[in-house]
Scaffold this motif. Structure first.
Motif, PDB file in Angstrom:
ATOM      1  N   CYS A 141     -18.909  20.714 -60.132  1.00  0.00           N
ATOM      2  CA  CYS A 141     -18.285  21.944 -60.663  1.00  0.00           C
ATOM      3  C   CYS A 141     -18.597  23.132 -59.747  1.00  0.00           C
ATOM      4  O   CYS A 141     -19.749  23.311 -59.330  1.00  0.00           O
ATOM      5  CB  CYS A 141     -18.844  22.271 -62.050  1.00  0.00           C
ATOM      6  SG  CYS A 141     -18.445  21.070 -63.316  1.00  0.00           S
ATOM      7  N   PHE A 142     -17.579  23.937 -59.470  1.00  0.00           N
ATOM      8  CA  PHE A 142     -17.851  25.177 -58.711  1.00  0.00           C
ATOM      9  C   PHE A 142     -16.940  26.318 -59.171  1.00  0.00           C
ATOM     10  O   PHE A 142     -16.519  27.160 -58.383  1.00  0.00           O
ATOM     11  CB  PHE A 142     -17.743  24.939 -57.193  1.00  0.00           C
ATOM     12  CG  PHE A 142     -16.403  24.457 -56.694  1.00  0.00           C
ATOM     13  CD1 PHE A 142     -16.063  23.113 -56.755  1.00  0.00           C
ATOM     14  CD2 PHE A 142     -15.485  25.344 -56.125  1.00  0.00           C
ATOM     15  CE1 PHE A 142     -14.829  22.659 -56.277  1.00  0.00           C
ATOM     16  CE2 PHE A 142     -14.257  24.915 -55.647  1.00  0.00           C
ATOM     17  CZ  PHE A 142     -13.929  23.567 -55.727  1.00  0.00           C
ATOM     18  N   CYS A 143     -16.706  26.387 -60.482  1.00  0.00           N
ATOM     19  CA  CYS A 143     -15.799  27.410 -61.024  1.00  0.00           C
ATOM     20  C   CYS A 143     -16.221  28.832 -60.673  1.00  0.00           C
ATOM     21  O   CYS A 143     -15.377  29.708 -60.464  1.00  0.00           O
ATOM     22  CB  CYS A 143     -15.666  27.256 -62.538  1.00  0.00           C
ATOM     23  SG  CYS A 143     -17.225  27.334 -63.435  1.00  0.00           S
ATOM     24  N   THR A 144     -17.537  29.067 -60.589  1.00  0.00           N
ATOM     25  CA  THR A 144     -18.010  30.436 -60.350  1.00  0.00           C
ATOM     26  C   THR A 144     -17.695  30.931 -58.936  1.00  0.00           C
ATOM     27  O   THR A 144     -17.721  32.128 -58.675  1.00  0.00           O
ATOM     28  CB  THR A 144     -19.526  30.537 -60.597  1.00  0.00           C
ATOM     29  OG1 THR A 144     -20.160  29.448 -59.918  1.00  0.00           O
ATOM     30  CG2 THR A 144     -19.861  30.453 -62.070  1.00  0.00           C
ATOM     31  N   SER A 145     -17.384  30.005 -58.029  1.00  0.00           N
ATOM     32  CA  SER A 145     -17.045  30.417 -56.651  1.00  0.00           C
ATOM     33  C   SER A 145     -15.592  30.837 -56.510  1.00  0.00           C
ATOM     34  O   SER A 145     -15.210  31.408 -55.500  1.00  0.00           O
ATOM     35  CB  SER A 145     -17.287  29.255 -55.673  1.00  0.00           C
ATOM     36  OG  SER A 145     -18.644  28.982 -55.553  1.00  0.00           O
ATOM     37  N   VAL A 146     -14.770  30.481 -57.485  1.00  0.00           N
ATOM     38  CA  VAL A 146     -13.325  30.721 -57.329  1.00  0.00           C
ATOM     39  C   VAL A 146     -12.777  31.633 -58.442  1.00  0.00           C
ATOM     40  O   VAL A 146     -11.591  31.609 -58.758  1.00  0.00           O
ATOM     41  CB  VAL A 146     -12.538  29.384 -57.282  1.00  0.00           C
ATOM     42  CG1 VAL A 146     -12.711  28.710 -55.935  1.00  0.00           C
ATOM     43  CG2 VAL A 146     -12.961  28.445 -58.396  1.00  0.00           C
ATOM     44  N   THR A 209     -23.345  24.270 -56.932  1.00  0.00           N
ATOM     45  CA  THR A 209     -22.454  24.294 -55.767  1.00  0.00           C
ATOM     46  C   THR A 209     -21.791  25.654 -55.648  1.00  0.00           C
ATOM     47  O   THR A 209     -21.193  26.131 -56.607  1.00  0.00           O
ATOM     48  CB  THR A 209     -21.325  23.257 -55.916  1.00  0.00           C
ATOM     49  OG1 THR A 209     -21.916  21.983 -56.084  1.00  0.00           O
ATOM     50  CG2 THR A 209     -20.426  23.234 -54.697  1.00  0.00           C
ATOM     51  N   THR A 210     -21.910  26.249 -54.488  1.00  0.00           N
ATOM     52  CA  THR A 210     -21.141  27.468 -54.244  1.00  0.00           C
ATOM     53  C   THR A 210     -20.346  27.277 -52.960  1.00  0.00           C
ATOM     54  O   THR A 210     -20.797  26.588 -52.040  1.00  0.00           O
ATOM     55  CB  THR A 210     -22.045  28.716 -54.103  1.00  0.00           C
ATOM     56  OG1 THR A 210     -22.972  28.478 -53.057  1.00  0.00           O
ATOM     57  CG2 THR A 210     -22.777  29.017 -55.389  1.00  0.00           C
ATOM     58  N   ILE A 211     -19.159  27.842 -52.932  1.00  0.00           N
ATOM     59  CA  ILE A 211     -18.377  27.800 -51.692  1.00  0.00           C
ATOM     60  C   ILE A 211     -17.920  29.223 -51.367  1.00  0.00           C
ATOM     61  O   ILE A 211     -17.695  30.032 -52.273  1.00  0.00           O
ATOM     62  CB  ILE A 211     -17.160  26.844 -51.789  1.00  0.00           C
ATOM     63  CG1 ILE A 211     -16.104  27.366 -52.782  1.00  0.00           C
ATOM     64  CG2 ILE A 211     -17.590  25.434 -52.144  1.00  0.00           C
ATOM     65  CD1 ILE A 211     -14.746  26.710 -52.605  1.00  0.00           C
ATOM     66  N   PRO A 212     -17.787  29.527 -50.069  1.00  0.00           N
ATOM     67  CA  PRO A 212     -17.392  30.890 -49.665  1.00  0.00           C
ATOM     68  C   PRO A 212     -15.876  31.059 -49.770  1.00  0.00           C
ATOM     69  O   PRO A 212     -15.185  31.289 -48.772  1.00  0.00           O
ATOM     70  CB  PRO A 212     -17.894  30.970 -48.225  1.00  0.00           C
ATOM     71  CG  PRO A 212     -17.851  29.555 -47.742  1.00  0.00           C
ATOM     72  CD  PRO A 212     -18.063  28.657 -48.925  1.00  0.00           C
ATOM     73  N   ALA A 213     -15.343  30.929 -50.975  1.00  0.00           N
ATOM     74  CA  ALA A 213     -13.895  30.833 -51.165  1.00  0.00           C
ATOM     75  C   ALA A 213     -13.144  32.075 -50.703  1.00  0.00           C
ATOM     76  O   ALA A 213     -12.056  31.977 -50.122  1.00  0.00           O
ATOM     77  CB  ALA A 213     -13.606  30.563 -52.637  1.00  0.00           C
ATOM     78  N   ARG A 214     -13.682  33.233 -50.954  1.00  0.00           N
ATOM     79  CA  ARG A 214     -13.009  34.482 -50.546  1.00  0.00           C
ATOM     80  C   ARG A 214     -13.316  34.813 -49.086  1.00  0.00           C
ATOM     81  O   ARG A 214     -12.459  35.337 -48.367  1.00  0.00           O
ATOM     82  CB  ARG A 214     -13.490  35.643 -51.431  1.00  0.00           C
ATOM     83  CG  ARG A 214     -12.946  35.603 -52.841  1.00  0.00           C
ATOM     84  CD  ARG A 214     -11.566  36.245 -52.926  1.00  0.00           C
ATOM     85  NE  ARG A 214     -10.970  36.070 -54.235  1.00  0.00           N
ATOM     86  CZ  ARG A 214      -9.665  36.247 -54.479  1.00  0.00           C
ATOM     87  NH1 ARG A 214      -8.829  36.600 -53.537  1.00  0.00           N
ATOM     88  NH2 ARG A 214      -9.180  36.065 -55.682  1.00  0.00           N
ATOM     89  N   ILE A 333     -15.036  21.436 -46.795  1.00  0.00           N
ATOM     90  CA  ILE A 333     -14.069  22.037 -45.867  1.00  0.00           C
ATOM     91  C   ILE A 333     -14.247  23.552 -45.860  1.00  0.00           C
ATOM     92  O   ILE A 333     -14.313  24.190 -44.807  1.00  0.00           O
ATOM     93  CB  ILE A 333     -12.635  21.650 -46.261  1.00  0.00           C
ATOM     94  CG1 ILE A 333     -12.451  20.134 -46.102  1.00  0.00           C
ATOM     95  CG2 ILE A 333     -11.611  22.410 -45.426  1.00  0.00           C
ATOM     96  CD1 ILE A 333     -11.158  19.597 -46.698  1.00  0.00           C
ATOM     97  N   ALA A 334     -14.370  24.130 -47.052  1.00  0.00           N
ATOM     98  CA  ALA A 334     -14.555  25.591 -47.136  1.00  0.00           C
ATOM     99  C   ALA A 334     -15.885  26.000 -46.487  1.00  0.00           C
ATOM    100  O   ALA A 334     -15.950  26.998 -45.753  1.00  0.00           O
ATOM    101  CB  ALA A 334     -14.521  26.037 -48.598  1.00  0.00           C
ATOM    102  N   GLN A 335     -16.922  25.218 -46.754  1.00  0.00           N
ATOM    103  CA  GLN A 335     -18.223  25.554 -46.167  1.00  0.00           C
ATOM    104  C   GLN A 335     -18.177  25.435 -44.647  1.00  0.00           C
ATOM    105  O   GLN A 335     -18.706  26.292 -43.928  1.00  0.00           O
ATOM    106  CB  GLN A 335     -19.305  24.643 -46.759  1.00  0.00           C
ATOM    107  CG  GLN A 335     -19.685  25.048 -48.175  1.00  0.00           C
ATOM    108  CD  GLN A 335     -20.260  23.898 -48.991  1.00  0.00           C
ATOM    109  OE1 GLN A 335     -20.274  22.751 -48.564  1.00  0.00           O
ATOM    110  NE2 GLN A 335     -20.731  24.220 -50.193  1.00  0.00           N
TER     111      GLN A 335
END
Ligand code: SF4
Ligand code: SF4
Length: 340
Positions: A141-146, A209-214, A333-335
């Motif tokens: 789950c990584f809803c908080t990153s997006v 999990t965090t991704i640098p989505a923005r 991929i985002a990371q």
């Protein structure tokens, strides 16, 4: 906003009473999978489940949908109008990421430039009852990153949150308020709000999990031809699983099926992962290899949708990560892009 407290042992009765009056779909155990299915007896609906195997987008954007029927007559054609109208329905127990996907799909299917009558009809007649994640169900789950959260109310008409000994029910829209009579009359107090805030903070904090989505948007804007795009698709089987499981993917194809004098026009799910999706009648394919198709999938979610509507077209449910047979991971991929 109306708020009610629901004792845990009355939830099944509430579901059963609503189901007695209208079509209700809720997560049920079907062999090894949790799926949204029609429910009449509230006891068959799961209160404790992680998430449904399939995203519930199919309720508003079905896998296959008849858009219109027609018949050839002696003189010309006769059209039988738009497809069948939807009935009133309740989707009970949608996880916040999936409810948020409805809000994202609304931006596309119900916008100023284009209004999709099929989607809008079903969406308008369906009440979405979301169930907060008091604990993120999966490591993927990584809803908080997006832009989401485990207790997000986006896209929902009612949000239920498990407070331990009772559910807090928040009635967010007029459609949600129309179901108030089923939920009893115990009003929620400030203590319930405080407890929900604590649960929301704790649950969001457990998403590891965090991704640098923005942050990667500037790279995407400037690097359509970057050599990185030559690396991510190599394992891809072009099976389309990621797109069919995804709550926000919405590629479709329209075909006519004709038998004798009768015909129908059908909209079917399609996938940008398939070579045929962009193959033109001439034989030319503007996305000739899986490289261009994967770049499209990623760009659509993290660049084009942002440019068109603002939000990222991913709700961080992790289904594509869990389902890809060759372990292609959109988070990685985002990371990786953020390190270029
Ligand atoms: S791209 Fe993957 S993680 Fe994001 S919403 Fe779609 S299936 Fe879920
Ligand atoms: S699920 Fe995996 S292998 Fe299948 S199309 Fe998507 S990325 Fe490719």
């Amino acid at each position: 906003m109306e708020k009610r407290l629901i004792k845990k042992d009355v939830l099944a009765g509430i579901i059963g009473r609503i189901a007695g009056d209208m079509n209700l779909f809720a997560p049920v155990l079907d062999e090894d999978n949790v799926l949204f299915e029609p429910v009449k007896d509230g006891n068959t609906a799961l209160a404790n489940y992680k998430n449904t195997k399939n995203a519930p987008k199919a309720f508003f954007f079905p896998r296959s949908e008849t858009l219109m029927r027609y018949a050839r007559k002696e003189k010309g054609m006769e059209f039988a109008g738009l497809g069948e109208e939807a009935g009133q329905a309740v989707l009970f127990g949608v996880r916040p990421c999936d409810a948020r996907s409805f809000a994202l799909l609304d931006l596309l299917f119900d916008q100023e430039k284009y209004k999709d009558p099929y989607y809008i009809d079903k969406r308008g007649k369906t009440t979405v009852v979301a169930m907060s994640c008091t604990k993120p169900p999966y490591s993927t789950c990584f809803c908080t990153s997006v832009g989401g959260s485990p207790t997000s109310a986006d896209g929902a008409d009612i949000l239920l949150t498990d407070l331990g000994d009772a559910y807090l029910a928040e009635f967010l829209t007029d459609k949600g308020a129309a179901l108030l009579k089923y939920f009893g009359d115990v009003k929620a107090d400030a203590a319930a709000d405080k407890k929900k805030e604590e649960i929301a903070a704790a649950s969001a904090g457990e998403i590891k999990t965090t991704i640098p989505a923005r942050e990667i948007k500037a790279f995407l804007d400037a690097n359509f031809e970057h050599p990185f795009w030559d690396t991510i698709h190599r394992k891809c089987l072009a099976c389309g699983t990621c797109t069919f499981m995804c709550p926000t993917c919405h590629c479709f194809d329209i075909q006519d099926e004709v038998k004798g004098a009768d015909g129908k026009r059908i909209r079917n799910w399609d996938s940008c992962m398939f070579p045929l999706f962009t193959k033109e009648t001439s034989g030319h394919n503007p996305r000739p290899t899986q490289k261009e198709r994967w770049r499209q999938r990623f760009m659509h979610k993290f660049r084009y949708y942002v440019d068109m509507f603002g939000p990222i077209a991913c709700v961080g449910c992790g289904r594509c990560v869990m389902s890809c047979p060759v372990n292609i991971d959109i988070r990685k991929i985002a990371q990786d892009i953020s390190k270029l």
